[in-house]
Design an enzyme around this catalytic site. Structure first.
Site, PDB file in Angstrom:
ATOM      1  N   ASP A   4       0.832  -1.208   0.000  1.00 21.10           N
ATOM      2  CA  ASP A   4       0.000   0.000   0.000  1.00 21.10           C
ATOM      3  C   ASP A   4       0.865   1.256   0.000  1.00 21.10           C
ATOM      4  O   ASP A   4       2.079   1.186   0.138  1.00 21.10           O
ATOM      5  CB  ASP A   4      -0.985  -0.003   1.189  1.00 21.10           C
ATOM      6  CG  ASP A   4      -0.322  -0.361   2.520  1.00 21.10           C
ATOM      7  OD1 ASP A   4       0.922  -0.330   2.612  1.00 21.10           O
ATOM      8  OD2 ASP A   4      -1.051  -0.667   3.476  1.00 21.10           O
ATOM      9  N   ASN A  15      -8.010  -1.796  13.698  1.00 20.56           N
ATOM     10  CA  ASN A  15      -9.433  -1.975  13.381  1.00 20.56           C
ATOM     11  C   ASN A  15      -9.672  -3.211  12.518  1.00 20.56           C
ATOM     12  O   ASN A  15     -10.733  -3.362  11.926  1.00 20.56           O
ATOM     13  CB  ASN A  15      -9.984  -0.722  12.673  1.00 20.56           C
ATOM     14  CG  ASN A  15      -9.256  -0.436  11.365  1.00 20.56           C
ATOM     15  OD1 ASN A  15      -8.345  -1.165  10.981  1.00 20.56           O
ATOM     16  ND2 ASN A  15      -9.659   0.624  10.684  1.00 20.56           N
ATOM     17  N   HIS A  67      -7.878  -4.038   9.788  1.00 22.41           N
ATOM     18  CA  HIS A  67      -7.566  -3.891   8.358  1.00 22.41           C
ATOM     19  C   HIS A  67      -6.313  -4.683   7.974  1.00 22.41           C
ATOM     20  O   HIS A  67      -5.470  -4.985   8.818  1.00 22.41           O
ATOM     21  CB  HIS A  67      -7.456  -2.416   7.940  1.00 22.41           C
ATOM     22  CG  HIS A  67      -6.223  -1.671   8.348  1.00 22.41           C
ATOM     23  ND1 HIS A  67      -6.241  -0.331   8.674  1.00 22.41           N
ATOM     24  CD2 HIS A  67      -4.929  -2.051   8.457  1.00 22.41           C
ATOM     25  CE1 HIS A  67      -5.017   0.061   8.957  1.00 22.41           C
ATOM     26  NE2 HIS A  67      -4.202  -0.949   8.853  1.00 22.41           N
ATOM     27  N   GLU A  94      -9.848  -1.042   4.777  1.00 25.43           N
ATOM     28  CA  GLU A  94     -10.552  -0.641   5.998  1.00 25.43           C
ATOM     29  C   GLU A  94     -11.857  -1.420   6.138  1.00 25.43           C
ATOM     30  O   GLU A  94     -12.325  -2.029   5.169  1.00 25.43           O
ATOM     31  CB  GLU A  94     -10.848   0.860   5.919  1.00 25.43           C
ATOM     32  CG  GLU A  94      -9.604   1.733   5.773  1.00 25.43           C
ATOM     33  CD  GLU A  94      -8.817   1.892   7.068  1.00 25.43           C
ATOM     34  OE1 GLU A  94      -8.819   0.961   7.915  1.00 25.43           O
ATOM     35  OE2 GLU A  94      -8.186   2.947   7.233  1.00 25.43           O
TER      36      GLU A  94
HETATM   37  C1  GLP Z   1      -0.667   0.175   8.469  1.00 23.35           C
HETATM   38  C2  GLP Z   1      -0.332  -0.225   7.018  1.00 23.35           C
HETATM   39  C3  GLP Z   1      -0.269  -1.714   6.862  1.00 23.35           C
HETATM   40  C4  GLP Z   1       0.330  -2.295   8.106  1.00 23.35           C
HETATM   41  C5  GLP Z   1      -0.643  -2.123   9.266  1.00 23.35           C
HETATM   42  C6  GLP Z   1      -0.002  -2.351  10.627  1.00 23.35           C
HETATM   43  O1  GLP Z   1      -1.514   1.249   8.551  1.00 23.35           O
HETATM   44  N1  GLP Z   1      -1.264   0.278   6.067  1.00 23.35           N
HETATM   45  O2  GLP Z   1       0.456  -2.046   5.692  1.00 23.35           O
HETATM   46  O3  GLP Z   1       0.591  -3.657   7.927  1.00 23.35           O
HETATM   47  O4  GLP Z   1      -1.283  -0.880   9.193  1.00 23.35           O
HETATM   48  O5  GLP Z   1       0.901  -1.318  10.903  1.00 23.35           O
HETATM   49  P1  GLP Z   1       1.880  -1.327  12.144  1.00 23.35           P
HETATM   50  O6  GLP Z   1       2.792  -2.484  11.967  1.00 23.35           O
HETATM   51  O7  GLP Z   1       2.617  -0.009  12.086  1.00 23.35           O
HETATM   52  O8  GLP Z   1       1.049  -1.463  13.371  1.00 23.35           O
END
Ligand code: GLP
Length: 260
Positions: free
Chosen positions: A73, A142, A144, A149
């Site tokens: 992403d 949440n 995702h 989302e």
């Molecule tokens: C983020 C990214 C994802 C990531 C997830 C967890 O917002 N969009 O690619 O895997 O949410 O992020 P983190 O490891 O910083 O908790």
């Protein structure tokens, strides 16, 4: 015993052990298939794993010279030079230290004049590469995956999305000012992620415990996008004790690592 979901569950002592395990899985894929297509998430969890992967690549545990890599992403509106752009994060944190050349790497352009076309470019590149062999995924608070989302359909493809308030709040800590968190992103879709031949999901820390439990317990559907992983068939989940703390005893017992 073959598990229904996930096909492998590892509950490890901490971040270092999780990074060691996840990087081992990536190396194993590349040893099996030198031209493997790898999908990488960004965020704190993924960036903890990358140093272990770089170390193992330098030790020759796998030869990454023929792999191809895709980013999961990207924020819309951040140039690739921006420190918070996922493309920049990946380039600095993984692709440059691994010595990968630009032809091996697919990065979204968060400044593309037509983000919808940029999303389609990713789908075309994935198809041309033969699909993802191993997708490393994180978990949003949440529920995702990528930036899919709540509300994201199970057959969604790579597309432009609006970020939820929860995700913008969760990611605020990475930005210098609250207002700097972009409102939109491009993400591989749930369907795109589910096309990967293997998915390795890593979730660490107490702040992920509720989302982890929901991934296991909620009805499969768009309300909790990570539940779609339950229909995949080749998912490895790596958790620490804190992230696993809201799971029922029956699930925990199956995932405990010796010494964890
Ligand atoms: C983020 C990214 C994802 C990531 C997830 C967890 O917002 N969009 O690619 O895997 O949410 O992020 P983190 O490891 O910083 O908790």
């Amino acid at each position: 015993m073959t598990r229904a979901f996930p096909q492998a569950l590892h509950i490890v002592a901490g971040w270092d052990q999780a990074a060691d395990l996840a990087s081992d899985l990536v190396c194993a894929t590349v040893r099996r298939k030198p031209g493997a297509v790898l999908g990488f998430a960004t965020g704190r969890t993924a960036t903890e794993i990358f140093p272990a992967l770089i170390r193992k690549a330098r030790l020759g545990r796998a030869d990454f010279t023929q792999v191809r890599c895709f980013n999961l992403d990207e924020y819309i509106g951040l140039p690739p030079s921006h420190p918070n752009a996922y493309s920049n994060e990946m380039q600095r944190g993984l692709y440059d230290p691994m010595g990968l050349n630009p032809a091996q790497v697919f990065l979204f352009d968060g400044m593309a004049s037509n983000p919808g076309h940029e999303a389609e470019r990713c789908e075309r590149a994935l198809a041309a590469a033969g699909g993802i062999d191993l997708q490393l995924a994180g978990l949003g608070e949440n529920g995702h995956i990528g930036f899919n989302e709540p509300g994201s359909p199970g057959d969604s493809r790579t597309r432009v999305v609006s970020l939820s308030a929860t995700s913008r709040t969760a990611n605020r800590r990475y930005f210098p000012a609250p207002g700097a968190v972009p409102a939109r992103a491009i993400t591989m879709g749930i369907g795109t992620i589910l096309d990967a031949r293997q998915i390795v999901m890593v979730a660490l820390g107490a702040h992920k415990a509720a989302a982890v439990a929901r991934m296991f317990n909620d009805p499969v559907g768009p309300a909790t996008p990570a539940t779609f992983l339950r229909g995949h068939g080749n998912v490895t989940i790596v958790l620490d004790h804190l992230a696993a703390s809201a799971l029922p005893e029956s699930v925990l017992a199956a995932g405990q690592e010796p010494g964890a």
